[in-house]
Scaffold this motif. Structure first.
Motif, mmCIF file in Angstrom:
data_model
loop_
_atom_site.group_PDB
_atom_site.id
_atom_site.type_symbol
_atom_site.label_atom_id
_atom_site.label_comp_id
_atom_site.label_asym_id
_atom_site.label_seq_id
_atom_site.Cartn_x
_atom_site.Cartn_y
_atom_site.Cartn_z
ATOM 1 N N ASN A 52 0.900 -1.224 0.119
ATOM 2 C CA ASN A 52 0.018 -0.173 -0.025
ATOM 3 C C ASN A 52 0.749 1.197 -0.134
ATOM 4 N N ILE A 53 0.370 2.493 -0.689
ATOM 5 C CA ILE A 53 1.063 3.492 -0.611
ATOM 6 C C ILE A 53 0.288 4.651 -0.241
ATOM 7 N N ASN A 54 0.659 5.577 0.410
ATOM 8 C CA ASN A 54 -0.024 6.625 1.061
ATOM 9 C C ASN A 54 0.334 8.047 0.162
ATOM 10 N N PHE A 55 -0.488 8.622 -0.567
ATOM 11 C CA PHE A 55 0.133 9.971 -0.875
ATOM 12 C C PHE A 55 -0.954 10.881 -0.251
ATOM 13 N N PHE A 56 -0.089 12.167 -0.500
ATOM 14 C CA PHE A 56 -0.977 13.276 0.199
ATOM 15 C C PHE A 56 -0.863 14.459 -0.892
ATOM 16 N N SER A 57 -2.199 14.808 -1.448
ATOM 17 C CA SER A 57 -1.979 16.105 -1.979
ATOM 18 C C SER A 57 -2.551 17.220 -1.268
ATOM 19 N N SER A 58 -1.973 18.595 -1.644
ATOM 20 C CA SER A 58 -2.591 19.878 -0.884
ATOM 21 C C SER A 58 -4.028 20.002 -1.264
ATOM 22 N N ARG A 59 -4.266 19.583 -2.774
ATOM 23 C CA ARG A 59 -5.455 20.006 -3.369
ATOM 24 C C ARG A 59 -6.495 18.973 -3.403
ATOM 25 N N SER A 60 -6.334 17.747 -2.925
ATOM 26 C CA SER A 60 -7.157 16.700 -3.025
ATOM 27 C C SER A 60 -7.069 15.760 -1.619
ATOM 28 N N GLY A 61 -6.191 15.931 -0.731
ATOM 29 C CA GLY A 61 -6.102 15.183 0.449
ATOM 30 C C GLY A 61 -5.345 14.008 0.480
ATOM 31 N N HIS A 62 -5.958 12.988 1.212
ATOM 32 C CA HIS A 62 -5.354 11.610 1.086
ATOM 33 C C HIS A 62 -5.808 10.657 0.278
ATOM 34 N N LEU A 63 -4.858 10.152 -0.609
ATOM 35 C CA LEU A 63 -5.116 9.087 -1.549
ATOM 36 C C LEU A 63 -4.321 8.038 -1.214
ATOM 37 N N THR A 64 -4.711 6.543 -1.686
ATOM 38 C CA THR A 64 -4.073 5.610 -1.575
ATOM 39 C C THR A 64 -3.940 4.827 -2.609
ATOM 40 N N VAL A 65 -3.058 3.878 -2.891
ATOM 41 C CA VAL A 65 -2.965 2.934 -3.944
ATOM 42 C C VAL A 65 -2.529 1.631 -3.401
ATOM 43 N N ALA A 66 -3.211 0.389 -3.642
ATOM 44 C CA ALA A 66 -3.015 -0.724 -3.281
ATOM 45 C C ALA A 66 -2.530 -1.956 -4.324
ATOM 46 N N ARG A 67 -1.727 -2.548 -4.134
ATOM 47 C CA ARG A 67 -1.196 -3.479 -5.012
ATOM 48 C C ARG A 67 -1.651 -4.791 -4.941
#
Length: 267
Positions: free
Chosen positions: A97-112
């Motif tokens: 799992n990867i946790n991304f953060f965008s100042s414009r869209s908040g918390h986003l995750t990607v799972a493999r």
């Protein structure tokens, strides 16, 4: 005088496809720290792809930003998928799992999971609106329904063939107060098909648009009375997606392929 040259890694990934020369290409640049916005924009303009993603590792997550050749955007699905692919396969991210953060869209995750990567994005807030002359004048055939999301219009047509054969008026689309226009219809072999036009931000037609599926998924989920859907973006390159509504989020799954990797040299 010695001129300092900064080297930046660059990857080009074809997203939402299992083969190169299809899906949607995105450039991905890992950074040690954020550069000036003007430099980021120039890199994206030089790449001349629909989006270039930049990311910086921060503790247990990655800050991420997306640029078209002309502007920074709030959210980009295919470039986030491409960034996750780079992290999983080329930049030593070992967890699934990867946790991304965008100042414009908040918390986003990607799972493999096996060959698929799954984005977890917020569902768009959508509502049906009137068919105005400004929207009608973008097309040669009359839409069935017009939906407005936070940034895009979603325009529904009668069948898949109408979407495939569409030749919209890009000059009129560029005048609409929106990031772009999604056109969609029920699919013949998948639940729905779509295309995405955004001349407002320098993209005449985006080959595969992950963020547009945050708008498409809640609409078709309600229309077809199902929470798990299959989708094809029927651009000339084409792309395949799996979408699932999970409360106020949408899971968007696809595959990706590496096209190139190299170095940028910035003075």
């Amino acid at each position: 005088m010695c001129i300092q040259i900064m080297e930046i890694k660059i990857y080009q990934i074809d997203a939402f496809t299992n083969k190169v020369f299809s899906g949607n290409s995105a450039a991905v640049c890992p950074l040690n720290g954020w550069l000036d916005d003007a430099i980021l924009q120039k890199i994206a303009m030089e790449n001349n792809l629909a989006e270039t993603a930049f990311y910086v590792k921060k503790d247990n997550h990655y800050e991420i930003r997306w640029f078209t050749p002309t502007v920074e955007v709030d959210l980009c699905g295919h470039a986030t998928l491409a960034t996750a692919f780079v992290l999983f396969h080329h930049e030593n991210h070992t967890e699934n799992n990867i946790n991304f953060f965008s100042s414009r869209s908040g918390h986003l995750t990607v799972a493999r999971e096996l060959n698929y990567l799954t984005l977890n994005f917020p569902l768009d807030e959508i509502k049906e609106v009137a068919l105005t002359s400004e929207i009608a004048n973008c097309f040669t055939s009359s839409p069935l329904t017009v939906i407005k999301g936070k940034t895009d219009y979603l325009v529904i047509f009668e069948n898949e063939e109408a979407i495939i054969n569409m030749n919209p008026n890009f000059e009129n689309i560029a005048k609409l107060d929106a990031r772009g226009v999604i056109v969609s219809a029920k699919g013949n072999k998948v639940d729905f098909v779509s295309r995405f036009f955004a001349p407002q931000i320098g993209i005449i037609e985006d080959p595969v648009t992950g963020s547009a599926h945050t708008t498409l998924t809640p609409y078709w989920s309600k229309k077809l009375n199902k929470t798990t859907l299959t989708a094809t973006q029927v651009s000339s390159r084409g792309g395949e997606l799996k979408c699932k509504v999970v409360q106020d989020r949408v899971e968007i799954s696809g595959q990706a392929k590496l096209f190139l990797k190299g170095l940028l040299y910035i003075e």
